[in-house]
Design a protein around this motif. Structure first.
Motif, PDB file in Angstrom:
ATOM      1  N   TYR A  72       0.850  -1.180   0.000  1.00 52.80           N
ATOM      2  CA  TYR A  72       0.000   0.000   0.000  1.00 52.80           C
ATOM      3  C   TYR A  72       0.888   1.233   0.000  1.00 52.80           C
ATOM      4  O   TYR A  72       2.018   1.208   0.498  1.00 52.80           O
ATOM      5  N   ARG A  73       0.342   2.325  -0.542  1.00 49.56           N
ATOM      6  CA  ARG A  73       1.029   3.604  -0.413  1.00 49.56           C
ATOM      7  C   ARG A  73       0.233   4.461   0.569  1.00 49.56           C
ATOM      8  O   ARG A  73      -0.946   4.716   0.371  1.00 49.56           O
ATOM      9  N   PHE A  74       0.878   4.865   1.644  1.00 48.34           N
ATOM     10  CA  PHE A  74       0.299   5.704   2.695  1.00 48.34           C
ATOM     11  C   PHE A  74       0.655   7.147   2.355  1.00 48.34           C
ATOM     12  O   PHE A  74       1.832   7.485   2.195  1.00 48.34           O
ATOM     13  N   GLU A  75      -0.349   8.028   2.241  1.00 48.60           N
ATOM     14  CA  GLU A  75      -0.132   9.378   1.751  1.00 48.60           C
ATOM     15  C   GLU A  75      -0.827  10.387   2.674  1.00 48.60           C
ATOM     16  O   GLU A  75      -1.975  10.185   3.072  1.00 48.60           O
ATOM     17  N   MET A  76      -0.125  11.463   3.008  1.00 52.40           N
ATOM     18  CA  MET A  76      -0.720  12.501   3.840  1.00 52.40           C
ATOM     19  C   MET A  76      -0.182  13.869   3.411  1.00 52.40           C
ATOM     20  O   MET A  76       1.024  14.079   3.344  1.00 52.40           O
ATOM     21  N   ALA A  77      -1.110  14.784   3.106  1.00 51.82           N
ATOM     22  CA  ALA A  77      -0.750  16.162   2.774  1.00 51.82           C
ATOM     23  C   ALA A  77      -1.143  17.055   3.934  1.00 51.82           C
ATOM     24  O   ALA A  77      -2.241  16.930   4.490  1.00 51.82           O
ATOM     25  N   ALA A  78      -0.250  17.961   4.327  1.00 51.39           N
ATOM     26  CA  ALA A  78      -0.519  18.801   5.495  1.00 51.39           C
ATOM     27  C   ALA A  78       0.302  20.073   5.428  1.00 51.39           C
ATOM     28  O   ALA A  78       1.338  20.143   4.769  1.00 51.39           O
TER      29      ALA A  78
END
Length: 567
Positions: A359-365
């Protein structure tokens, strides 16, 4: 659909070469598109694997008689001898070489009989070569990049031996040394390679220069993310600010309390180079990064569940001493939740399956008021737990782009552009005409296809996106447009518009969604076509990936456009 017969230009992601994306129509090549990207890149290939660029730095990789290969004798050792076309090579040809060395009884480190080639040093490189004994037995040899790496060869069948190296010396050496190896060697060798990484990949033949293969500069990327038919991957410029993106055991990363096991399982690029992160308490692999304050960044990495008893994996983004943003994935329910202690919500957070349990875990912040942040990956802290991890990325921007591998420096992938200038024979010369495209829309001013005057920013006809909807624009000095502000999710859509001398009719996903007046006169200077962006001149930097694009020099009927745009 018979409607396709009426198109003057049909682009469908299929054939390509460096700097060229082939159109299906016209068939004489006059509609083939120019493609540019002044850097290497990655894509997901037809096998579902992340494909980047591989380079064999060794010259004359299977011509060991060439002067590139220096046959060395030191002390009492003899000059090594090579003989071409000695036996069948590992791939079934007759291209293997006999390789003979003799130390003549020498037993010191100054007694040497070997062959070497200097190459451009690279960080975290691996050397490899195929070898087999010509006479049954056991021989101890050295394969090295300046230092010593002893290998014991016992097989009269082909084996591929390799050595991972820091790349500080930049010399491929193979043979015998008096204080560490056998006294004589009679073997067959073939296909030498030196490349970035810690796993030897498929052999790349070379002659007088190093050879690279894969997604090189100006090579279009036909991307198969999610399976199915490919799309032309078009992305804005991005930089992976994290170094050693696949090597969490490098000193660049802080990893106290985490045991890191290299080459533990096959990664999303199909090689055995993913690392295992094991923790017995609340510990992480992390890195402090300098950032601009109050700016949105996107962080991501690839992970896979191990067989141990962890219940979640966590990705966090810390500014100062407090966890600003932190989310975890529960393995049992496969749900995502905010971690305790995180005091803010990110712009977006998600995880996406990329196949084979990965899986690719992605977070924009936002970095809020911080000028430094900590990127951190955490396995479960509740018990002895582990995950497989690979491909960490930290980039400026509000969403994740394709993976950008790094080693000792940050790497920038520049923007993709696909266009064709001066094709008046293919494009419409007057109203009415129709534009259609299927592609990925994310933000306002994402464009699927446009007929433009590349040197004039005030002349264009295009279809694309508003913030939450779709749009069609006609501009010749002043602009006429129709649009919707609702009804569009981030994702792939089919959009079309008919442009007449008095009206614009906009269709999306099988529905006529908007109509409006067209007050612009047709510009005969609009002789260029652009895919996936607003314009080349004064580029706004946004990109939309394209599944297909068509131009019709006529007005298609509502019924045909409803059928054409139905998902």
């Amino acid at each position: 659909m018979s409607t396709y017969n009426d198109a003057s230009l049909i682009y469908y992601p299929s054939g390509y070469k460096a700097s060229k994306a082939y159109s299906l129509k016209p068939t004489d090549g006059s509609g083939d598109l120019t493609f540019t990207r002044a850097s290497t890149a990655t894509r997901v290939n037809e096998q579902g694997l992340i494909e980047g660029v591989r380079t064999n730095l060794i010259l004359q990789s299977n011509t060991f008689s060439d002067a590139s290969w220096n046959k060395v004798a030191q002390g009492v050792g003899s000059v090594s001898v090579v003989t071409p076309n000695y036996t069948t090579d590992p791939f079934g040809g007759n291209n293997a070489w006999r390789f003979q060395c003799n130390l003549n009884g020498g037993t010191t480190s100054n007694d040497r009989s070997w062959m070497l080639q200097s190459f451009t040093p690279i960080a975290n490189s691996i050397l490899s070569i195929y070898i087999k004994l010509n006479v049954a037995g056991s021989k101890t040899i050295i394969l090295s990049n300046g230092g010593g790496n002893v290998q014991t060869i016992t097989s009269t069948d082909w084996v591929r031996i390799n050595i991972a190296t820091s790349g500080s010396s930049g010399q491929f050496r193979i043979g015998l040394i008096g204080n560490a190896t056998s006294d004589t060697l009679d073997c067959s060798i073939a296909f030498a390679q030196a490349e970035t990484g810690d796993i030897a990949t498929e052999y790349i033949p070379t002659t007088t220069t190093a050879v690279s293969v894969g997604m090189l500069a100006n090579v279009p990327r036909i991307d198969y993310t999610g399976g199915g038919c490919g799309k032309l991957l078009l992305e804005p410029q991005r930089t992976n600010l994290l170094l050693y993106s696949e090597l969490f055991n490098n000193a660049y990363w802080t990893s106290g309390g985490i045991t890191i096991t290299p080459n533990s399982t096959t990664s999303p690029d199909g090689t055995l180079n993913a690392q295992k992160l094991t923790s017995t308490s609340y510990n992480s692999v992390r890195r402090i990064l300098s950032v601009s304050s109050s700016t949105i960044y996107t962080q991501s990495f690839y992970f896979k569940k191990d067989t141990s008893n962890e219940s979640w994996v966590q990705l966090s983004f810390t500014g100062g001493t407090a966890i600003q943003y932190g989310y975890r994935i529960n393995w049992t329910s496969f749900t995502i939740s905010k971690i305790s202690g995180a005091y803010a919500d990110p712009t977006s957070v998600s995880f996406t399956s990329v196949g084979d349990g990965w899986y690719r875990f992605e977070m924009a912040a936002s970095s809020t008021n911080n000028t430094s942040v900590t990127y951190a990956i955490l396995p479960d802290s509740s018990a002895t737990s582990s995950i497989f991890a690979w491909g960490a990325q930290f980039e400026l921007g509000s969403y994740p782009t394709s993976y950008i591998p790094t080693t000792s420096t940050a790497v920038t992938r520049v923007a993709d552009s696909c266009f064709k200038e001066n094709i008046s024979s293919v494009l419409p010369s007057a109203y009415p005409f129709t534009l259609y495209a299927q592609g990925f829309l994310r933000e306002n001013l994402d464009i699927l296809i446009g007929i433009n005057n590349i040197s004039d920013t005030s002349t264009y006809y295009n279809i694309g996106a508003t913030d939450n909807g779709f749009s069609a624009r006609a501009r010749n000095g002043s602009e006429s447009s129709v649009s919707t502000s609702i009804g569009r999710s981030i994702g792939t859509h089919k959009v079309a518009a008919v442009f007449t001398s008095s009206e614009i009719r906009l269709f999306a996903n099988g529905v006529l969604i908007a109509t409006g007046a067209n007050a612009t006169t047709f510009s005969e200077s609009a002789n260029d076509v652009i895919l996936g962006q607003l314009r080349i001149s004064a580029d706004v930097g946004k990109r939309s990936s394209i599944n297909e694009a068509l131009v019709f020099p006529t007005a298609l009927s509502d019924a045909d456009l409803i059928a054409l745009t139905t998902l």
